[in-house]
Structure formats: C-alpha cells, structure tokens
Design a protein around this motif. Structure first.
Motif, short mmCIF file in Angstrom:
data_model
loop_
_atom_site.label_atom_id
_atom_site.label_comp_id
_atom_site.label_asym_id
_atom_site.label_seq_id
_atom_site.Cartn_x
_atom_site.Cartn_y
_atom_site.Cartn_z
N PRO A 181 0.82 -1.21 0.00
CA PRO A 181 0.00 0.00 0.00
C PRO A 181 0.87 1.27 0.00
CG PRO A 181 -0.83 -1.58 1.60
CD PRO A 181 0.48 -2.12 1.10
N ALA A 182 0.49 2.24 -0.82
CA ALA A 182 1.21 3.51 -0.85
C ALA A 182 0.96 4.23 0.47
CB ALA A 182 0.73 4.36 -2.02
N THR A 183 1.99 4.86 1.01
CA THR A 183 1.77 5.60 2.26
C THR A 183 0.98 6.86 1.91
OG1 THR A 183 3.94 6.61 1.99
CG2 THR A 183 3.81 4.73 3.45
N ASP A 184 -0.09 7.06 2.67
CA ASP A 184 -1.05 8.11 2.33
C ASP A 184 -1.32 9.04 3.50
OD1 ASP A 184 -2.27 6.42 4.07
OD2 ASP A 184 -3.95 5.87 2.77
N GLY A 185 -0.49 8.95 4.53
CA GLY A 185 -0.70 9.78 5.71
C GLY A 185 -1.34 9.00 6.84
N ALA A 186 -2.00 7.89 6.51
CA ALA A 186 -2.65 7.09 7.55
C ALA A 186 -1.82 5.83 7.86
CB ALA A 186 -4.06 6.70 7.12
N ILE A 187 -0.77 5.60 7.08
CA ILE A 187 0.05 4.40 7.24
C ILE A 187 1.41 4.80 7.80
CG2 ILE A 187 1.26 2.58 5.95
CD1 ILE A 187 -1.13 2.54 4.02
N LEU A 188 1.89 4.02 8.75
CA LEU A 188 3.22 4.28 9.33
C LEU A 188 4.29 3.99 8.28
CD1 LEU A 188 5.80 3.58 11.23
CD2 LEU A 188 4.12 5.09 12.26
N LYS A 189 5.21 4.92 8.12
CA LYS A 189 6.25 4.73 7.10
C LYS A 189 7.37 3.87 7.65
CE LYS A 189 5.61 8.94 4.37
NZ LYS A 189 6.08 10.32 4.21
N GLY A 190 7.24 2.57 7.50
CA GLY A 190 8.21 1.64 8.05
C GLY A 190 9.58 1.77 7.37
N ILE A 191 10.61 1.66 8.18
CA ILE A 191 11.97 1.71 7.64
C ILE A 191 12.31 0.37 7.00
CG2 ILE A 191 14.41 1.95 8.34
CD1 ILE A 191 13.11 4.15 10.35
N THR A 192 11.75 -0.70 7.54
CA THR A 192 11.93 -2.02 6.91
C THR A 192 11.22 -2.02 5.55
OG1 THR A 192 11.72 -2.87 9.16
CG2 THR A 192 11.87 -4.49 7.39
N ARG A 193 10.04 -1.42 5.50
CA ARG A 193 9.31 -1.29 4.23
C ARG A 193 10.18 -0.59 3.18
NH1 ARG A 193 6.67 2.73 1.68
NH2 ARG A 193 4.73 2.27 0.54
N ASP A 194 10.75 0.53 3.59
CA ASP A 194 11.61 1.30 2.67
C ASP A 194 12.82 0.48 2.23
OD1 ASP A 194 12.31 4.16 1.64
OD2 ASP A 194 14.14 3.44 2.60
N THR A 195 13.39 -0.26 3.17
CA THR A 195 14.55 -1.10 2.87
C THR A 195 14.17 -2.20 1.87
OG1 THR A 195 15.37 -0.66 5.10
CG2 THR A 195 16.34 -2.53 3.96
#
Ligand SMILES: *Cc1c(COP(=O)(O)O)cnc(C)c1O
Length: 355
Positions: free
Chosen positions: A244-258
């Motif tokens: 899911p695209a981060t849209d302001g309601a989703i926590l921006k995980g650093i693992t996700r980014d990795t």
C-alpha cells in the motif's frame, strides 16, 4: 554534545540468562535521558535505569502527548555493535514530534545518544545468532497541567533491551470491517502512543477468534489494505510485489523502505499503490496470489498464511524460498556485516569517546 555518564555500581548482566529472555521485560543497566525546558534540550546524561517520579497531572497521562521509535543493534563477528539506518529513525522521530506538537531533536544528538548508550551496553547483546539489542527512544510531555495544550517541557529517554531471535511462525490475519487504526488526516503516520491503545480492542477480538493480528483497512471505505500491528503489508501477485502507498494514515516503516530498495535492486517489479482486500481475495481465487508478508523491525519479514475478511477466507502459500525469506536473509546479513552494505545502511559503533 557532552553527555555525562553515571555508571551503575554493579551490573545486573550476570543475573540475566541471555539465552532465555522474554521480550520487553529485561532492560540493560543504563538509559539515556535528556530534558526539554526553557525552549531547548538540556542535561544530556546516561544513568542507571531507575523509576521516574511523575506528578498525577502529568500531561502525557491524560492526553497522550507521547511518541517513540524502535530499532535494533546487532553484533558483527568482531563483536562490534552495528546500528541500522539510525538517521531514518531520527527523521521519523522528528516527523512524529512535529505532528504531535513536540520539540524535535537534532539528528546528530539523537544518533550520538544511541551510539554512546549502545557502546556502553554492548556486552548485553546476546551471542546467539539472530539476537539483538532492541533500542527504544521515546519522548513524552512532562508539564503538570490539566489543560489540552502542548506541554512546554518534555523528557527524551533511550532504553535498551536484549532480545532473543525472533522465531516467527506464519501469522493469521483478520481484516476488520468494524474497527479502524487510522484515517486520512489523523495521526496514523506518527509513532504515537495513542495509536497502539486504540488498536487493543480490535486485537483482543481478533485473538479471541483465533487470529494473531488485525489487518487494518482504510478508515473511510473499509476497502483498501493499510497495515497490520506494527508491520507494513506486502503482497506478491503475479510475480509483482505490491505494498500500500503511504497516504498519511500508514506508518512509514523503515523495513518497508529497505525492502523497496532491495526489490528494485534485484529487478523484481514493485508497486506502491492502493490495494483493496477484494483484489487480494480475487488473486487468491485465480491462483495468482503467491505470498503475503508483513515488514517491521521486530520480525523483519513475517509470512502471512491466512486472511479472513467477513465470510471469505484466503489461504496464502508460505514457500520455503519466498521473496519474504530472501529479503529477511539479505537484511539480516547486512545488519550483521556478513553481506556487503552497498547502500550505506549500517553504522558500526566502534570505540566511542567518553564512554
Ligand atoms: C513501527 C511500525 C511499523 C514498522 O516500522 P519499521 O520501521 O519497519 O520497524 C509499521 N507499522 C506500525 C504501526 C508501526 O508502529
């Protein structure tokens, strides 16, 4: 930055069985503390872990002005503790702080505090493969005032905890059509205490029905997948990885980014976009759903084996050599210095002055 250090008289380390640690209950000897008053951060210090005394009118207790981070340090084969992307955690902490009208912390101060504490507590990092030192930086309001207003004083503390390897079995998720975690315009993107309190009721209900965690859907239409517990979600459909695209309601995980960086590097197609729960169910029916997993600091990647949504049940294959397990091996290898760190994500804590 000058950090004063008050060492503990006698370490508790010898009384702790590092091969047998329950998560979240065993703390190292010291913690980092810094106070915010008169408009600036002051009195940076490392002290023995001790109780705090809190006035009953402490703002945090009543109105929840409180944020945190979660990261891990691993030891490499030379017993050097290694931090993973600490500047990302500093930035996210500050993003949470701004959203909650709390003071930000200079990135260098945030990282130096963690480096000194981790270096001091390095003997607490268990030797067992996969074990780590969990690092919990957090900040909370300390004004004694029963009014809904931002505090003028705060405490920033970093605690460290030895943690055992995370042996995860695949998880079962219940997609909630009744409760939400966060809505657009809310505080879902901040790692703030209230988000977790707000999730407990739905989690309890999911557990009573035999599920491990709630799969949160969007707060407007109960249609699009957001995330799960303290993990972001990934689906593998038709050889494409979708999150899911981060849209302001989703926590921006650093693992996700990795994960996104690694997948792109490997040439695996990835999409950050809205994904509805129905799309996941349809893919399962068509046989194109190849996997589903969560990403987060604790588990790195946690396979999902089952998702329920109303009366529909999705069984997900958990393969031996899945993308999730490949991502997990890669990150664990990088975090321990066994795989080349070509993205510059690791920050080894060699000798630290002062400690
Ligand atoms: C911390 C957290 C995550 C995962 O973030 P990482 O930086 O990957 O550990 C995902 N969702 C929520 C709600 C979280 O609190």
């Amino acid at each position: 930055m000058n950090i004063s250090i008050k060492h503990i008289n006698e370490s508790r380390l010898s009384s702790v069985d590092l091969d047998n640690i329950p998560f979240g209950r065993v703390f190292t000897d010291h913690m980092f503390v810094m106070d915010y008053y008169d408009g600036k951060w002051q009195d940076a210090r490392i002290l023995p872990v001790h109780d705090l005394s809190i006035h009953p009118a402490n703002l945090t207790l009543h109105y929840g002005q409180s944020i945190f981070e979660g990261m891990k340090a691993f030891k490499n084969s030379d017993h050097v503790p290694i931090l993973f992307r600490p500047e990302m955690h500093a930035r996210r902490m500050n993003a949470s702080a701004e959203r909650m009208v709390m003071p930000t912390i200079d990135q260098d101060v945030f990282i130096e505090a963690i480096r000194q504490l981790v270096y001091l507590e390095k003997d607490w990092i268990p030797d067992m493969d996969g074990s780590a030192l969990y690092i919990r930086p957090f900040m909370f309001a300390t004004d004694e005032f029963l009014g809904v207003a931002p505090s003028e004083t705060y405490k920033f503390i970093v605690m460290t905890l030895p943690v055992a390897p995370y042996y995860d079995r695949p998880v079962k998720l219940l997609a909630s059509d009744k409760y939400i975690r966060a809505a657009i315009g809310g505080v879902g993107e901040a790692k703030t205490a209230g988000n977790y309190a707000a999730s407990l009721y739905a989690s309890k209900e999911a557990k009573s029905k035999g599920y491990d965690q709630v799969l949160w859907l969007d707060g407007k239409e109960f249609t699009y997948v957001q995330e799960v517990g303290t993990m972001n979600m990934f689906f593998v459909i038709d050889d494409t990885v979708i999150t899911p695209a981060t849209d302001g309601a989703i926590l921006k995980g650093i693992t996700r980014d990795t994960f996104l960086h690694l997948l792109k590097d490997w040439g695996i197609p990835v999409e950050e976009r809205k994904i509805s729960i129905q799309e996941v169910i349809d893919a399962a029916e068509k046989g194109t759903l190849q996997g589903a997993f969560g990403s987060g600091t604790a588990a790195v990647a946690a396979d999902v084996c089952e998702i329920r949504y109303k009366d529909q049940l999705v069984q997900v294959n958990v393969e031996e050599n899945s993308i999730a397990s490949r991502l997990k091996r890669e990150i664990n290898g990088i975090r321990k210095g066994e795989i080349e760190d070509k993205f510059g994500w690791t920050d080894p804590v060699y000798e630290v002055a002062n400690v």
